[in-house]
Design an enzyme around this catalytic site. Structure first.
Site, PDB file in Angstrom:
ATOM      1  N   HIS A  96       1.229   4.815  -2.613  1.00  7.98           N
ATOM      2  CA  HIS A  96       0.816   5.581  -3.795  1.00  7.98           C
ATOM      3  C   HIS A  96       2.070   6.251  -4.333  1.00  7.98           C
ATOM      4  O   HIS A  96       2.705   7.023  -3.603  1.00  7.98           O
ATOM      5  CB  HIS A  96      -0.215   6.648  -3.424  1.00  7.98           C
ATOM      6  N   HIS A 149       0.852  -1.186   0.000  1.00  5.88           N
ATOM      7  CA  HIS A 149       0.000   0.000   0.000  1.00  5.88           C
ATOM      8  C   HIS A 149       0.888   1.236   0.000  1.00  5.88           C
ATOM      9  O   HIS A 149       1.264   1.766   1.047  1.00  5.88           O
ATOM     10  CB  HIS A 149      -0.923  -0.019   1.234  1.00  5.88           C
ATOM     11  N   GLU A 174     -11.200   3.450   5.948  1.00  8.38           N
ATOM     12  CA  GLU A 174     -10.169   4.403   6.390  1.00  8.38           C
ATOM     13  C   GLU A 174     -10.875   5.490   7.192  1.00  8.38           C
ATOM     14  O   GLU A 174     -10.655   5.621   8.394  1.00  8.38           O
ATOM     15  CB  GLU A 174      -9.437   4.988   5.174  1.00  8.38           C
ATOM     16  N   HIS A 221      -9.448   0.784  -1.281  1.00  6.88           N
ATOM     17  CA  HIS A 221      -9.428   1.448   0.022  1.00  6.88           C
ATOM     18  C   HIS A 221     -10.835   1.336   0.609  1.00  6.88           C
ATOM     19  O   HIS A 221     -11.827   1.570  -0.095  1.00  6.88           O
ATOM     20  CB  HIS A 221      -9.101   2.931  -0.130  1.00  6.88           C
ATOM     21  N   ASP A 267       1.704   3.980   2.682  1.00  2.00           N
ATOM     22  CA  ASP A 267       0.661   4.818   2.079  1.00  2.00           C
ATOM     23  C   ASP A 267       1.260   5.960   1.252  1.00  2.00           C
ATOM     24  O   ASP A 267       1.425   5.815   0.048  1.00  2.00           O
ATOM     25  CB  ASP A 267      -0.304   5.341   3.154  1.00  2.00           C
ATOM     26  N   ASP A 268       1.566   7.081   1.900  1.00  2.00           N
ATOM     27  CA  ASP A 268       2.124   8.261   1.215  1.00  2.00           C
ATOM     28  C   ASP A 268       3.326   8.734   2.035  1.00  2.00           C
ATOM     29  O   ASP A 268       3.250   9.733   2.758  1.00  2.00           O
ATOM     30  CB  ASP A 268       1.053   9.359   1.129  1.00  2.00           C
TER      31      ASP A 268
HETATM   32  N1  HPA Z   1      -6.681   7.381   1.110  1.00  2.00           N
HETATM   33  C1  HPA Z   1      -7.407   7.657   0.044  1.00  2.00           C
HETATM   34  N2  HPA Z   1      -6.886   8.118  -1.072  1.00  2.00           N
HETATM   35  C2  HPA Z   1      -5.565   8.290  -1.129  1.00  2.00           C
HETATM   36  C3  HPA Z   1      -4.762   8.024  -0.053  1.00  2.00           C
HETATM   37  C4  HPA Z   1      -5.346   7.516   1.129  1.00  2.00           C
HETATM   38  O1  HPA Z   1      -4.712   7.229   2.144  1.00  2.00           O
HETATM   39  N3  HPA Z   1      -3.500   8.307  -0.427  1.00  2.00           N
HETATM   40  C5  HPA Z   1      -3.542   8.733  -1.699  1.00  2.00           C
HETATM   41  N4  HPA Z   1      -4.806   8.735  -2.135  1.00  2.00           N
HETATM   42 ZN    ZN Z   2      -3.779   4.753   0.410  1.00  2.00          ZN
END
Ligand code: HPA
Ligand code: ZN
Length: 354
Positions: free
Chosen positions: A34, A32, A215, A212, A293-294
């Site tokens: 991006h 996971h 969250e 996703h 994630d990011d």
């Molecule tokens: N959630 C939803 N969209 C996203 C995320 C995330 O954590 N990171 C990049 N796009």
């Molecule tokens: Zn994500």
């Protein structure tokens, strides 16, 4: 919380049994991440200069000062704005190469990497430019670091299901080397039911399916991703803990969750790492994996996330090895590669010194 070292692994923590654990050396799979979320502030400035673009920031410090988020949407606003610097195939290749170098330094041996085609198409960047650049970055990064990498195209859930179908058709026409599809962006108010057709089409095409869910949305978003979209993994999924029946289902059906601890803290899904649902999910027998994630936005890469949860929840070396084994099992790798990675994790565990 664990202090993060951005430049130099190894990261070591001492578990309650006194074992020193070299977390950056633990072989792991990232499920996971991006690619657009690996765009570091320094590269934003470099690419802006190269592409003769004006940034709305006076300095790196000014940009970094904006990395305090209230929720998912406040992050997404900055994440999409910063993508403006990605214009050419060379930009995408450089971004991917930088990520794979950084990931490999933290023990990532295989990565299944998200990208957001619509976020680039809507800015007038062609799909062939995006895909050619990312594929070249994967080729260069894998050759240099020994990783393997694969691409998953995510659809933006705040846009329509029809647009997602159209983009999937464009990806197929462009012969994009994707192994699957995902769903990201603004969750609440954008139910899985919008995307049943594109997930059905992806299944016909033999593509893997993830999304996703859970969250910011409640457990019903997770159930819908399973029931309406047929996903094989759930990205995040942490709000499943609010529904004990769903938690039992996840455990029984061995549905992996790609958990991103730093992301959940930074986007205020939980008030602190101590309140994270990870230990509860593990105790309930859910197959959890740890991911970044990011990472350019949330303060750390995969091994930083492992190190933080290890320190917070006093995980042993064996516990961390189990999380890494889960990441292997939950991947879309072939069985022989999974077995080889499992053996490497076993070797790592034997080397952790008491
Ligand atoms: N959630 C939803 N969209 C996203 C995320 C995330 O954590 N990171 C990049 N796009
Ligand atoms: Zn994500």
């Amino acid at each position: 919380m664990y202090r993060q070292t951005r430049e130099q692994p190894p990261i070591s923590v001492r578990d309650p049994g006194g074992t020193m654990t070299d977390i950056a050396a633990l072989p792991k799979v990232e499920l996971h991440v991006h690619i657009e979320g690996t765009l570091e502030p320094g590269l934003i400035f470099e690419l802006a200069a190269r592409n003769s673009l004006d940034l709305p920031y006076t300095s790196l410090a000014d940009l970094r000062a904006r990395y305090a988020f209230d929720d998912l949407q406040s992050f997404l606003d900055l994440y999409y704005a910063n993508m403006a610097v990605l214009r050419t195939a060379a930009d995408f290749a450089e971004l991917m190469l930088a990520y794979l170098r950084r990931a490999a330094a933290g023990g990532v041996r295989h990565a299944e990497i998200f990208f957001d085609p619509q976020a680039h198409l809507s800015r007038g960047v062609s799909l062939t430019e995006v895909v050619a650049g990312l594929a070249e970055g994967c080729r260069l990064g894998d050759a240099e670091t020994g990783t393997t990498s694969a691409l998953i195209a995510c659809f933006l859930r705040d846009r329509s299901g029809e647009e997602a179908l159209d983009v999937l058709a464009q990806l197929v026409a462009a012969k994009a080397p994707i192994i699957g599809i995902g769903l990201d962006s603004t969750e609440v108010g954008n139910p899985a039911s919008k995307f049943t057709a594109v997930y059905a089409r992806a299944k016909e095409l033999g593509l893997h399916r993830v999304a996703h869910a859970g969250e910011e949305g409640g457990p019903e978003y997770v159930s819908d991703a399973l029931d309406l979209l047929g996903v094989e993994r759930v990205d995040h999924g942490v709000r499943s803990v609010q529904d004990p029946v769903l938690v039992r289902r996840l455990a029984t059906e061995r549905i992996p969750l790609t958990v991103c601890p730093f992301s959940n803290v930074r986007l205020k899904g939980v008030s602190s790492l101590a309140d994270h649902a990870l230990p509860q999910l593990i105790a309930a027998g859910v197959m959890t994996t740890i991911n970044s994630d990011d990472p350019a936005y949330f303060g750390g890469y995969a091994e930083d996330n492992y190190a933080a949860v290890a320190a917070q929840f006093a995980f042993s070396a064996a516990g961390l090895a189990q999380l890494a084994r889960n990441s292997v099992e939950a991947s879309f790798l072939p069985p022989d590669r999974k077995a080889a990675l499992d053996r490497d994790i076993g070797t790592w565990l034997r080397l952790q010194s008491p």
